[in-house]
Design a protein around this motif. Sequence first.
Motif, PDB file in Angstrom:
ATOM      1  N   GLU A   6       0.820  -1.207   0.000  1.00 39.73           N
ATOM      2  CA  GLU A   6       0.000   0.000   0.000  1.00 39.73           C
ATOM      3  C   GLU A   6       0.856   1.260   0.000  1.00 39.73           C
ATOM      4  OE1 GLU A   6       0.845  -1.327   4.095  1.00 39.73           O
ATOM      5  OE2 GLU A   6      -0.041  -2.342   2.394  1.00 39.73           O
ATOM      6  N   ARG A   7       2.145   1.120   0.201  1.00 41.97           N
ATOM      7  CA  ARG A   7       3.046   2.272   0.202  1.00 41.97           C
ATOM      8  C   ARG A   7       3.592   2.578  -1.190  1.00 41.97           C
ATOM      9  NH1 ARG A   7       5.510  -0.329   5.169  1.00 41.97           N
ATOM     10  NH2 ARG A   7       4.287   0.564   6.843  1.00 41.97           N
ATOM     11  N   LEU A   8       3.445   1.659  -2.106  1.00 45.06           N
ATOM     12  CA  LEU A   8       3.949   1.884  -3.456  1.00 45.06           C
ATOM     13  C   LEU A   8       3.071   2.916  -4.148  1.00 45.06           C
ATOM     14  CD1 LEU A   8       4.661  -1.798  -4.516  1.00 45.06           C
ATOM     15  CD2 LEU A   8       6.211  -0.151  -3.446  1.00 45.06           C
ATOM     16  N   ARG A   9       3.685   3.923  -4.764  1.00 41.27           N
ATOM     17  CA  ARG A   9       2.922   5.019  -5.350  1.00 41.27           C
ATOM     18  C   ARG A   9       3.090   5.157  -6.858  1.00 41.27           C
ATOM     19  NH1 ARG A   9       3.550  10.317  -3.632  1.00 41.27           N
ATOM     20  NH2 ARG A   9       5.727  10.063  -4.106  1.00 41.27           N
ATOM     21  N   GLY A  10       4.065   4.512  -7.446  1.00 38.53           N
ATOM     22  CA  GLY A  10       4.265   4.670  -8.877  1.00 38.53           C
ATOM     23  C   GLY A  10       5.459   3.870  -9.345  1.00 38.53           C
TER      24      GLY A  10
END
Length: 131
Positions: A6-10
């Motif tokens: 859930e911390r991955l943003r791109g």
Amino acid sequence: MGEGGERLRGFSAVFTVRDVGASLAFYRERLGFAVQFQMGEPPSYAIIESGPVSLHLMPAAQAAAALGLSSIYVYVRHVDGLHRDYVARGCAIEVPPEDFFYGMREMSLRDPDGNRITFGEESVPFTAPDA
């Protein structure tokens, strides 16, 4: 989702290129990317974007062994229309739009340094080949 997912943003790929300035011109003029970041003049590093697709252009002096070996897959809508647009802009197409057995319609091109970009969209449900 996995731990921390859930911390991955791109995501951004890094293409190794001979000449960052020449590559910037190719991606802007031929593929319609916009410059998001440029270091120096002439540029020694750059980040370009088109919608959600982000590419870093790194000079071969930093990683000569990687020159022309990168490849990305970009999901698109209307791959045939994209193909027409790129041909009209003078892009050399490596593989014209084609339907593949795994349910995707794809086309590919290479940048001036040999890095491959494949564009694809779902065409039909996946059908396993006859064994």
